[in-house]
Enzyme design. Structure first.
Site, mmCIF file in Angstrom:
data_model
loop_
_atom_site.group_PDB
_atom_site.id
_atom_site.type_symbol
_atom_site.label_atom_id
_atom_site.label_comp_id
_atom_site.label_asym_id
_atom_site.label_seq_id
_atom_site.Cartn_x
_atom_site.Cartn_y
_atom_site.Cartn_z
ATOM 1 N N GLU A 156 1.106 4.040 1.689
ATOM 2 C CA GLU A 156 1.833 4.268 2.996
ATOM 3 C C GLU A 156 3.138 3.430 3.506
ATOM 4 O O GLU A 156 3.864 3.760 4.046
ATOM 5 C CB GLU A 156 0.666 4.311 4.049
ATOM 6 N N CYS B 252 -5.930 2.542 5.722
ATOM 7 C CA CYS B 252 -6.644 1.429 6.169
ATOM 8 C C CYS B 252 -6.021 0.893 7.315
ATOM 9 O O CYS B 252 -5.078 1.344 7.952
ATOM 10 C CB CYS B 252 -6.542 0.291 4.976
ATOM 11 N N CYS C 297 -2.191 -0.006 7.251
ATOM 12 C CA CYS C 297 -1.435 1.012 7.067
ATOM 13 C C CYS C 297 -1.453 1.730 8.213
ATOM 14 O O CYS C 297 -0.318 2.214 8.829
ATOM 15 C CB CYS C 297 -2.003 1.775 6.046
ATOM 16 N N HIS D 224 0.920 -1.163 -0.006
ATOM 17 C CA HIS D 224 0.067 0.051 -0.114
ATOM 18 C C HIS D 224 0.911 1.133 0.067
ATOM 19 O O HIS D 224 1.917 1.233 0.359
ATOM 20 C CB HIS D 224 -0.913 -0.144 1.141
#
Length: 174
Positions: A73, A101, A104, A71
């Site tokens: 991040e 999310c 993250c 992801h």
């Protein structure tokens, strides 16, 4: 949820030029759009900033590198830590194109930044097909009530790695 008018918060970068949080979040949003157009991944980007300087950026790479943890991040945090030569992002700000999310958010907490800013909400992501509300609900439940079967395998040596860690005199605590 705390709402901040980003135009009221200005930081100076190392060259003395004025960069405000609105510019950082705008750049993050642009990176997310470019990521979609390039086909490298989903509509997410993140940026790590320290003392007004962009340390690292990351975009969603889940489908391009076949890694469900890639992801934006997480990618940005990994790059920033490498750039800074440390596993913590003390004194840093993280800018996210969307509300982080659960995975993250966990990585963000472990990296220990000073502050996190995001643009789009989780509801906007859900509307685009990225609904993580199920995960948020599941992780709050005891394992026995979660949809994913999670079970401890009792083993007499289960605590051995932790005993080794506690006994290690030169460990780097984190």
């Amino acid at each position: 949820m705390q709402l901040i008018d980003v135009q009221e918060h200005v930081v100076l970068n190392l060259l003395g030029a004025v960069m405000d949080r609105n510019e950082f979040i705008q750049k993050t949003i642009q990176l997310a759009v470019e990521n979609v157009k390039s086909g490298r991944g989903g509509p997410f980007a993140a940026m790590v900033v320290k003392n007004g300087e962009i340390i690292a950026t990351g975009t969603n790479q889940v489908t391009s590198i076949l890694d469900p943890t890639a992801h934006a991040e997480v990618v940005a945090i990994r790059r920033a830590c490498q750039s800074l030569g440390h596993f913590e992002l003390t004194g840093c700000e993280i800018y996210c194109s969307c509300e982080p999310c659960p995975m993250c958010l966990g990585a963000i907490y472990w990296s220990r930044p000073e502050q996190v800013f995001y643009a789009a909400t989780a509801a906007a992501a859900a509307d685009a097909g990225f609904d993580d509300s199920f995960i948020k609900e599941q992780i709050c439940l005891p394992y026995a009530q979660q949809k994913l079967s999670i079970a401890q395998l009792v083993h007499p040596e289960a605590a051995t790695p932790f005993e080794a860690w506690k006994a290690k005199p030169d460990k780097i605590v984190y």
